[in-house]
Design an enzyme around this catalytic site. Structure first.
Site, PDB file in Angstrom:
ATOM      1  N   TYR A  39      -9.072   9.304   9.705  1.00  0.00           N
ATOM      2  CA  TYR A  39      -8.429   9.759  11.006  1.00  0.00           C
ATOM      3  C   TYR A  39      -8.813  11.199  11.219  1.00  0.00           C
ATOM      4  O   TYR A  39      -8.258  11.604  12.246  1.00  0.00           O
ATOM      5  CB  TYR A  39      -6.815   9.983  10.699  1.00  0.00           C
ATOM      6  CG  TYR A  39      -6.127   8.621  10.409  1.00  0.00           C
ATOM      7  CD1 TYR A  39      -6.136   7.609  11.140  1.00  0.00           C
ATOM      8  CD2 TYR A  39      -5.569   8.702   9.314  1.00  0.00           C
ATOM      9  CE1 TYR A  39      -5.414   6.573  10.924  1.00  0.00           C
ATOM     10  CE2 TYR A  39      -4.929   7.497   8.657  1.00  0.00           C
ATOM     11  CZ  TYR A  39      -4.780   6.255   9.719  1.00  0.00           C
ATOM     12  OH  TYR A  39      -4.426   5.256   9.316  1.00  0.00           O
ATOM     13  N   PHE A  75      -5.496   6.010  -0.983  1.00  0.00           N
ATOM     14  CA  PHE A  75      -4.550   4.999  -0.891  1.00  0.00           C
ATOM     15  C   PHE A  75      -4.584   4.306  -2.172  1.00  0.00           C
ATOM     16  O   PHE A  75      -5.523   3.778  -2.552  1.00  0.00           O
ATOM     17  CB  PHE A  75      -5.234   4.119   0.318  1.00  0.00           C
ATOM     18  CG  PHE A  75      -5.025   4.653   1.806  1.00  0.00           C
ATOM     19  CD1 PHE A  75      -4.010   4.732   2.450  1.00  0.00           C
ATOM     20  CD2 PHE A  75      -6.175   5.085   2.248  1.00  0.00           C
ATOM     21  CE1 PHE A  75      -3.772   5.172   3.785  1.00  0.00           C
ATOM     22  CE2 PHE A  75      -6.336   5.763   3.537  1.00  0.00           C
ATOM     23  CZ  PHE A  75      -5.149   5.701   4.142  1.00  0.00           C
ATOM     24  N   ILE A 119      -8.282   1.417   9.996  1.00  0.00           N
ATOM     25  CA  ILE A 119      -9.611   2.393   9.917  1.00  0.00           C
ATOM     26  C   ILE A 119     -10.754   1.782   8.964  1.00  0.00           C
ATOM     27  O   ILE A 119     -10.419   0.983   8.285  1.00  0.00           O
ATOM     28  CB  ILE A 119      -9.006   3.593   9.210  1.00  0.00           C
ATOM     29  CG1 ILE A 119      -8.366   3.364   7.972  1.00  0.00           C
ATOM     30  CG2 ILE A 119      -7.810   4.131  10.055  1.00  0.00           C
ATOM     31  CD1 ILE A 119      -7.860   4.758   7.185  1.00  0.00           C
ATOM     32  N   PHE A 123       2.281  10.027   3.129  1.00  0.00           N
ATOM     33  CA  PHE A 123       2.329   9.935   4.510  1.00  0.00           C
ATOM     34  C   PHE A 123       2.668   8.449   4.995  1.00  0.00           C
ATOM     35  O   PHE A 123       3.183   8.199   6.114  1.00  0.00           O
ATOM     36  CB  PHE A 123       1.214  10.480   5.234  1.00  0.00           C
ATOM     37  CG  PHE A 123      -0.089   9.628   5.221  1.00  0.00           C
ATOM     38  CD1 PHE A 123      -0.546   8.492   5.933  1.00  0.00           C
ATOM     39  CD2 PHE A 123      -0.975   9.842   4.103  1.00  0.00           C
ATOM     40  CE1 PHE A 123      -1.494   7.910   5.794  1.00  0.00           C
ATOM     41  CE2 PHE A 123      -2.019   9.228   3.923  1.00  0.00           C
ATOM     42  CZ  PHE A 123      -2.433   8.308   4.647  1.00  0.00           C
ATOM     43  N   ASP A 124       2.545   7.438   4.118  1.00  0.00           N
ATOM     44  CA  ASP A 124       2.846   6.090   4.482  1.00  0.00           C
ATOM     45  C   ASP A 124       2.950   5.134   3.176  1.00  0.00           C
ATOM     46  O   ASP A 124       2.148   5.421   2.481  1.00  0.00           O
ATOM     47  CB  ASP A 124       1.823   5.380   5.483  1.00  0.00           C
ATOM     48  CG  ASP A 124       2.526   4.278   6.388  1.00  0.00           C
ATOM     49  OD1 ASP A 124       3.634   4.108   6.232  1.00  0.00           O
ATOM     50  OD2 ASP A 124       1.761   3.747   7.136  1.00  0.00           O
ATOM     51  N   TYR A 146       0.812  -1.046  -0.002  1.00  0.00           N
ATOM     52  CA  TYR A 146      -0.109   0.142   0.042  1.00  0.00           C
ATOM     53  C   TYR A 146       0.792   1.457  -0.089  1.00  0.00           C
ATOM     54  O   TYR A 146       2.148   1.209   0.346  1.00  0.00           O
ATOM     55  CB  TYR A 146      -0.746   0.049   1.048  1.00  0.00           C
ATOM     56  CG  TYR A 146       0.018   0.072   2.439  1.00  0.00           C
ATOM     57  CD1 TYR A 146       0.070   1.281   2.990  1.00  0.00           C
ATOM     58  CD2 TYR A 146       0.382  -1.000   3.232  1.00  0.00           C
ATOM     59  CE1 TYR A 146       1.015   1.620   4.182  1.00  0.00           C
ATOM     60  CE2 TYR A 146       1.280  -0.700   4.278  1.00  0.00           C
ATOM     61  CZ  TYR A 146       1.630   0.627   4.722  1.00  0.00           C
ATOM     62  OH  TYR A 146       2.204   0.656   5.906  1.00  0.00           O
TER      63      TYR A 146
END
Length: 175
Positions: free
Chosen positions: A139, A155, A113, A93-94, A83
């Site tokens: 979030y 994502f 989530i 961010f990730d 991912y």
């Protein structure tokens, strides 16, 4: 005790946590984060496309490549995924790639989530899907840490495998 926070993944586990593994005895700031690779945002990161599939919750998804499986993740299972996650301003961010190209992350689906839980349940093994996750099933609108993920998030997720839920100790099947 060790808490895995992560999906999103990405800060995906435990919707209130940052996207890193944190030892309970150390503050999150003290845990070194792996550097993120230089991974450009998709061209459509700013807003969901008109041809995306939209759910009642506002999640929008688009299949990037079809999978080969037929089973979908279910509550209680674990998923193996690759991912990457961006904010709508294009900031990565990730990503699972911070552990190396091809790295596969494994997460209990029930701890991700809400937006990921919903999106993954639409997928089959081998499928790649882009998800535009509204803040209320991600979030929230306010970052929990400076520069942390917030607002609508995007994502790219590849479902590598579905792992059956581990058996609960002391439980035996009905006779």
């Amino acid at each position: 005790m060790r808490t895995v926070l992560g999906f999103a993944v990405l800060g995906l586990l435990c919707a209130t946590a940052p996207a890193v593994a944190v030892a309970d005895d150390k503050p999150a700031e003290a845990v070194a984060k792996p550097a993120l690779p230089d991974l450009p945002a998709p061209s459509d990161v700013a807003a969901p496309p008109a041809d995306g599939e939209k759910s009642k919750t506002g999640l929008v998804t688009k299949v990037l490549s079809k999978g080969t499986g037929s089973a979908h993740p279910t509550p209680g299972c674990e998923v193996k995924v690759r991912y990457s996650g961006w904010m709508t301003d294009g900031k990565l961010f990730d990503t699972s790639e911070k552990k190396g190209a091809g790295f596969v992350a494994q997460f209990p689906i029930d701890l991700l989530i809400k937006g990921w839980q919903e999106g993954l349940k639409l997928m089959v093994v081998g499928e790649k899907r882009r998800m535009w996750v509204p803040a209320d099933i991600a979030y929230g609108d306010t970052p929990r840490r400076p520069g942390g993920p917030h607002g609508m998030l995007v994502f790219d997720v590849e479902l590598v495998d579905i792992v059956a839920a581990p058996a609960k100790p002391g439980k035996k099947g009905k006779k």
